[in-house]
Scaffold this active site. Structure first.
Site, short mmCIF file in Angstrom:
data_model
loop_
_atom_site.label_atom_id
_atom_site.label_comp_id
_atom_site.label_asym_id
_atom_site.label_seq_id
_atom_site.Cartn_x
_atom_site.Cartn_y
_atom_site.Cartn_z
N ALA A 125 -0.52 -8.05 5.86
CA ALA A 125 -0.02 -8.79 4.69
C ALA A 125 1.49 -8.59 4.62
O ALA A 125 1.98 -7.47 4.77
CB ALA A 125 -0.66 -8.24 3.42
N ALA B 2 5.98 -5.38 6.60
CA ALA B 2 4.58 -5.48 6.18
C ALA B 2 4.40 -4.75 4.86
O ALA B 2 5.12 -3.79 4.58
CB ALA B 2 3.65 -4.86 7.23
N ASP B 3 3.44 -5.22 4.07
CA ASP B 3 3.11 -4.56 2.81
C ASP B 3 1.78 -3.82 2.91
O ASP B 3 1.53 -2.88 2.19
CB ASP B 3 3.10 -5.58 1.68
CG ASP B 3 4.51 -6.06 1.42
OD1 ASP B 3 5.22 -5.46 0.60
OD2 ASP B 3 4.94 -7.00 2.12
N ARG B 4 0.92 -4.31 3.81
CA ARG B 4 -0.32 -3.60 4.07
C ARG B 4 -0.87 -4.07 5.41
O ARG B 4 -0.91 -5.28 5.67
CB ARG B 4 -1.34 -3.83 2.95
CG ARG B 4 -2.54 -2.88 3.01
CD ARG B 4 -3.53 -3.09 1.91
NE ARG B 4 -2.98 -2.96 0.55
CZ ARG B 4 -3.60 -2.29 -0.43
NH1 ARG B 4 -4.74 -1.67 -0.18
NH2 ARG B 4 -3.09 -2.26 -1.65
N VAL C 103 0.82 -1.22 0.00
CA VAL C 103 0.00 0.00 0.00
C VAL C 103 0.85 1.26 0.00
O VAL C 103 0.39 2.34 -0.37
CB VAL C 103 -0.95 0.00 1.22
CG1 VAL C 103 -0.17 0.28 2.50
CG2 VAL C 103 -2.08 0.99 1.04
#
Ligand code: MRU
Length: 973
Positions: free
Chosen positions: A854, A844-846, A689
């Site tokens: 995620a 974390a990516d989102r 995100v």
């Protein structure tokens, strides 16, 4: 609605006396933002917070009617209209300037103001019970300023402006005193003049074009209008000055004087004096109460000058900057630490000198270790090299992306060259020598092939030798790496910065260590040491670098014509003296995902690491999109930084084009051009995100600047500044969250009866310098524990099929000299059974509103096993990774990578074979049968909040409430 309020109207002519030393909390320059509004039909509320006075837009109409620079609501509101504003910083409110300029007949008849303090991430609502009235209902008149003083409020960070019943207001300024923000650690160096640290500009001799209070604002501003600028003087010997009250009594170390955007009107020189006084106002202090901490020094156009200060052993409360003869200064930063008697001085054992160096020069202040000058101990910060700061020792040889930033523009000849494909800066430095004729000395060029130095923990470099050339000046021009080296296993990427350490000659004809100075130079900067200047041999950072040396020598320099004192003799014991500051960053030398030079961007091709270090130019938005999509660059923060820098580079090049591209013809044309580029970049990868957060941030700047009525070039400038800021801020954020997370884990382990050191921490994927703009998130936490000697071993999974762990994390940990152990993804359970693991830190990516996270596929597996073995599971990620738009993890789009990627493995042929250039041969092999069809290859998985122990951002640590399975992240976003 609580109310405690009386007020007093102030006459306009008494503005200075009542408001000039207060801080305008609401200003956009401090970060004031509109958070919510009941209605803004005719004119958007953000106008209220703009710095410049409201212009008349008389006779201009938009789709909804007459245009006003202000906030205007629909007519006939049966009740009242409101606007909620988040102040730029927390503080006490003691006054307002409510301006109804140009609203005549449609001005708001009456207003009240309420306030509250909230550290929740989400803004308060209109009916929040905590609103307290601080300005009672008062009447406003048409097209006029209303200055109001009130009883000082409590410390607040939100205000609500209410208009009864509706109407228009042009500007709304909230004044008061900042609630200073200071580092917890008293030894930590920070900008003690900064407005957020409680700094105040209490006096200026003149502020004709720009007010003094701009000097201590955050950031570098956006144009010539947001600095301190005095009127042109006509008297010889004229000077202007401003006095800054520090937020605290401090022991100063170094300063930064920024002349950003002042290209033809920067001061010729400046000087700094400091005083210690209990008085707030020190304008009448006798001259001898002021101590020189920076003697009169030349300044240059449009740049940050970092100066080491003198006479800094006594605490000061006020600093006076004097500029000669007049001009503009954008910002003054005064770095030091709070004066608390407790802070210890290093023990005096023998004469020592060393340089402290913050690996990252982007972001907040350079060195964290204080400048120390005691009779036998000299610790100096390495500051940015600029022609002016180096001028006492020699010259700097470089080009200037903005030719208006060349030093002494009146005396520097600049012409086009090479049929218009180049710009020539003529004779930036002479080659001079004073050999006798009979010596037969000749000028010549030599080459130095320099290996990278290894700094000590905390970024310390002990200075053990200085040399000088009595008969010749000496130039060193970086040439970049010798090709044969690039890409060797274990060999570092080419260096692109080096240390320059110099000192003047003392009465005893030896180095005067009081004048010891250190600078960080980039590989696009050459230096010339003046004849006789003591200097340290070339000390290259990060990676090997070659230099051409231009000097005059007798023969081939047979009789060594330079003097080296007996190496300080008494200096050989290699115990260095320097405080190891916790927050000093240790970034793996040469390991950075992106490097820039002017508008040029290069990324290291992560598909080929660690065996080949290939730098790829990214010259277009399309190339940036491809680099992200093909994972030549990866890691949520790094891909966001590249997208932002790509936009900035694209527009920088556009602004330099002549004729200018069509889309710079108008703001709307620019909007029509940039918006699709941002949407296109956002499509490169769906899960992370941060990429979206970056494109949304740029879109916001685009719309805000256009709404401010700026022309296309000014809007493009704002986007360039914002794009670079998105990248520039990342390192600071990473250090902050690494510190929060590291200290939290140590406390957790202690709470569980452990000693809090010799920690074993496991991580997944790669979250270090290669996945960010530097330092890293989860790997940053591990680095922080190593730096503070709390770490025993870092364990990391391979993270197949892309092998972020085995290729990238391994590379970083080795370069950082952090003890580490790799394990295959399937071995996590066994590790938890057999090794005392104290914590797991992942990126974390989102992150969804409830905390579901995620991250790289395999993270969920590790979380389930961690819960089984009751091991703290920590997610470390910047605020921009938290997506409050989605309630839980089920709504996170999961990227599935091409099946082929899971069937192939790339690496160096083993046993190793190298090509003619000495680069290891690489190969890609398919590990599956050729006709395999079914492949499941999600790139990420979602770990439910219930399996996560803590979530850490740059704003702090969040844990779940007792008995809850979800997080309330409001306190850390
Ligand atoms: O596919 P990648 O390599 O981009 O995945 C990266 C991760 O999952 C990281 O943990 C995450 O982006 C955080 S990087 C600081």
């Amino acid at each position: 609605m609580a109310s405690s309020s009386a007020f007093e109207r102030i006459a306009l002519e008494d503005f200075t006396a009542n408001f000039s030393t207060l801080t305008e909390h609401s200003s956009v320059a401090l970060g004031g933002t509109v958070q919510g509004v009941s209605d803004e039909f005719f004119a958007d509320a953000f106008h209220l917070l703009l710095v410049e006075p409201a212009p008349s837009l008389k006779g201009q109409f938009g789709p909804k009617g007459a245009l006003f620079s202000g906030w205007e609501t629909r007519r006939h509101n049966p009740d009242y209209d409101w606007c909620i504003i988040k102040l730029g910083t927390t503080g006490i409110i003691s006054g307002f300037d409510i301006d109804t300029a140009h609203f005549n007949g449609n001005e708001a008849p009456e207003v009240t103001v309420q306030a509250l303090h909230s550290n929740k991430g989400t803004p308060p609502t209109v009916d929040d019970a905590r609103w307290t009235e601080i300005l009672p209902r008062i009447a406003l008149g048409p097209s006029s300023r209303h200055l109001l003083k009130i009883q000082p409020s409590s410390s607040v960070n939100y205000v609500k402006l209410n208009m009864y019943p509706d109407g228009g207001i042009a500007r709304f300024r909230v004044y008061g005193d900042v609630s200073p923000v200071r580092p917890q650690d008293a030894a930590e160096i920070y900008d003690m003049a900064h407005v957020f640290a409680g700094g105040r500009v209490i006096f200026t001799s003149d502020q004709h074009f720009g007010v003094g209070s701009n000097l201590i604002l955050p950031g570098r501003g956006k144009d010539m209008g947001d600095g301190w600028e005095t009127k042109r003087s006509r008297q010889p010997g004229h000077k202007d000055w401003a006095i800054i009250k520090l937020g605290d009594t401090g022991l100063l170390s170094h300063a930064e004087i920024d002349t950003a955007h002042f290209k033809g009107n920067f001061p010729e020189s400046c000087e700094l004096h400091a005083a210690h006084s209990a008085e707030f106002d020190t304008c009448s202090l006798p001259e001898d109460a002021w101590t020189t901490i920076l003697p009169r020094t030349k300044l240059g156009p449009h740049r940050q000058h970092q100066f080491q200060l003198e006479n800094i052993h006594t605490p000061y409360t006020h600093v006076r900057i004097t500029i000669h003869p007049d001009g503009g200064v954008k910002r003054v930063r005064l770095f030091g630490r709070r004066h608390t008697d407790a802070v210890s001085q290093p023990s005096e054992t023998s004469v020592k000198a060393s340089v402290t160096l913050e690996i990252e020069t982007s972001g907040p202040p350079a060195s964290q270790a204080p400048t120390i000058h005691t009779p036998n101990t000299f610790v100096v910060p390495a500051l940015a090299l600029t022609p002016e700061t180096f001028s006492p020792f020699g010259q700097v040889i470089q080009s200037y992306p903005d030719i208006n930033a060349v030093p002494s523009p009146r005396n520097t000849k600049i012409t086009g060259a090479n049929q218009g494909t180049a710009i020539k800066y003529h004779k930036l430095a002479p080659i001079v020598s004073s050999y006798s004729a009979e010596a037969g000395a000749t000028a010549g060029l030599s080459v130095y092939h320099c290996q990278a130095i290894t700094l000590e923990v905390g970024g310390i470099w002990p200075v053990k030798v200085l040399e000088r050339h009595p008969c010749t000046n000496q130039a060193f021009i970086p040439m970049g790496p010798s090709r044969s080296e690039a890409g060797e296993i274990g060999e570092m990427a080419p260096g692109y910065r080096y240390l320059v350490i110099v000192s003047k000659n003392g009465e005893d004809d030896r180095p005067d260590l009081k004048s010891l100075r250190a600078f960080v130079a980039f590989s696009n900067q050459g230096i010339v040491y003046d004849t006789g200047i003591w200097h340290h041999p070339m000390a290259v950072l990060e990676g090997p670098l070659d230099f051409t040396c231009v000097e005059t020598q007798v023969g081939n320099g047979e009789p060594l014509d330079y003097l080296i004192p007996d190496a300080f003799g008494f200096f050989l014991s290699n115990a260095t003296v320097a405080t190891v500051s916790r927050s000093t960053a240790m970034t793996a030398p040469g390991l950075t995902s992106i490097r820039t030079s002017g508008e040029k961007i290069e990324i290291v091709n992560q598909l080929l690491l660690p065996h080949t270090t290939e730098w790829l130019p990214v010259d277009s938005i399309e190339q940036a999109h491809d680099a992200i999509k093909s994972m030549k660059i990866r890691g949520a923060p790094a891909i966001a930084s590249l997208a932002a820098l790509a936009i900035a580079s694209h527009l920088t090049k556009a602004l330099q084009q002549d004729p200018a591209p069509e889309y710079l013809s108008s703001p709307d044309a620019l909007k029509a051009h940039v918006e699709p580029q941002l949407q296109y970049l956002y499509t490169a990868r769906p899960t992370a995100v941060n990429l979206g957060a970056a494109t949304r941030r740029l879109t916001k700047v685009l719309n805000t600047s256009i709404a401010e009525g700026k022309d296309a070039r000014a809007v493009a400038q704002d986007l360039i500044v914002e794009g670079k800021a998105i990248d520039g801020e990342d390192v600071y954020r990473n250090k902050e969250m690494s510190k929060w997370g590291g200290e939290w884990l140590v406390e957790q382990v202690k709470k569980r009866g452990g000693s809090g050191d010799h920690l074993n921490v496991m991580t997944v994927c790669n979250t270090g310098s290669l996945a960010t703009s530097g330092y890293g998130t989860a790997l940053g936490l591990i680095t922080y524990l190593h730096e503070t000697r709390k770490l025993d071993t870092a364990f990391f999974t391979q993270s197949t099929p892309y092998h972020q762990g085995s290729r990238l994390t391994a590379f970083e940990l080795i370069s950082l000299k952090i003890p580490s152990v790799m394990l295959c993804d399937s071995m996590v359970g066994s590790l938890f059974q057999h090794k005392g693991i104290h914590g797991i830190a992942v990126g974390a990516d989102r992150i969804a509103k409830n905390g579901d996270t995620a991250n790289k596929v395999g993270t969920y597996n590790a979380a389930v096993l961690a819960a089984r073995h009751n091991i703290p599971f920590i997610v470390v990620a910047p605020v921009s990774t938290v997506d409050l738009e989605i309630e839980n993890g089920s709504q996170i789009p999961i990227e599935h990578r091409p099946p082929l990627e899971a069937r192939l493995v790339r690496g160096a042929l083993y046993p190793f074979t190298s090509n003619a250039q000495g680069v290891k041969e690489q190969a890609t092999v398919m590990v599956t049968p050729e006709d395999l069809e079914g492949v499941y290859n999600p790139s990420f998985d979602v770990t439910p909040a219930e399996l996560i122990t803590a979530i850490v951002t740059e704003r702090g640590v969040a844990v779940k409430a007792e008995g809850s399975n979800v997080f309330d992240l409001s306190g850390i976003v």
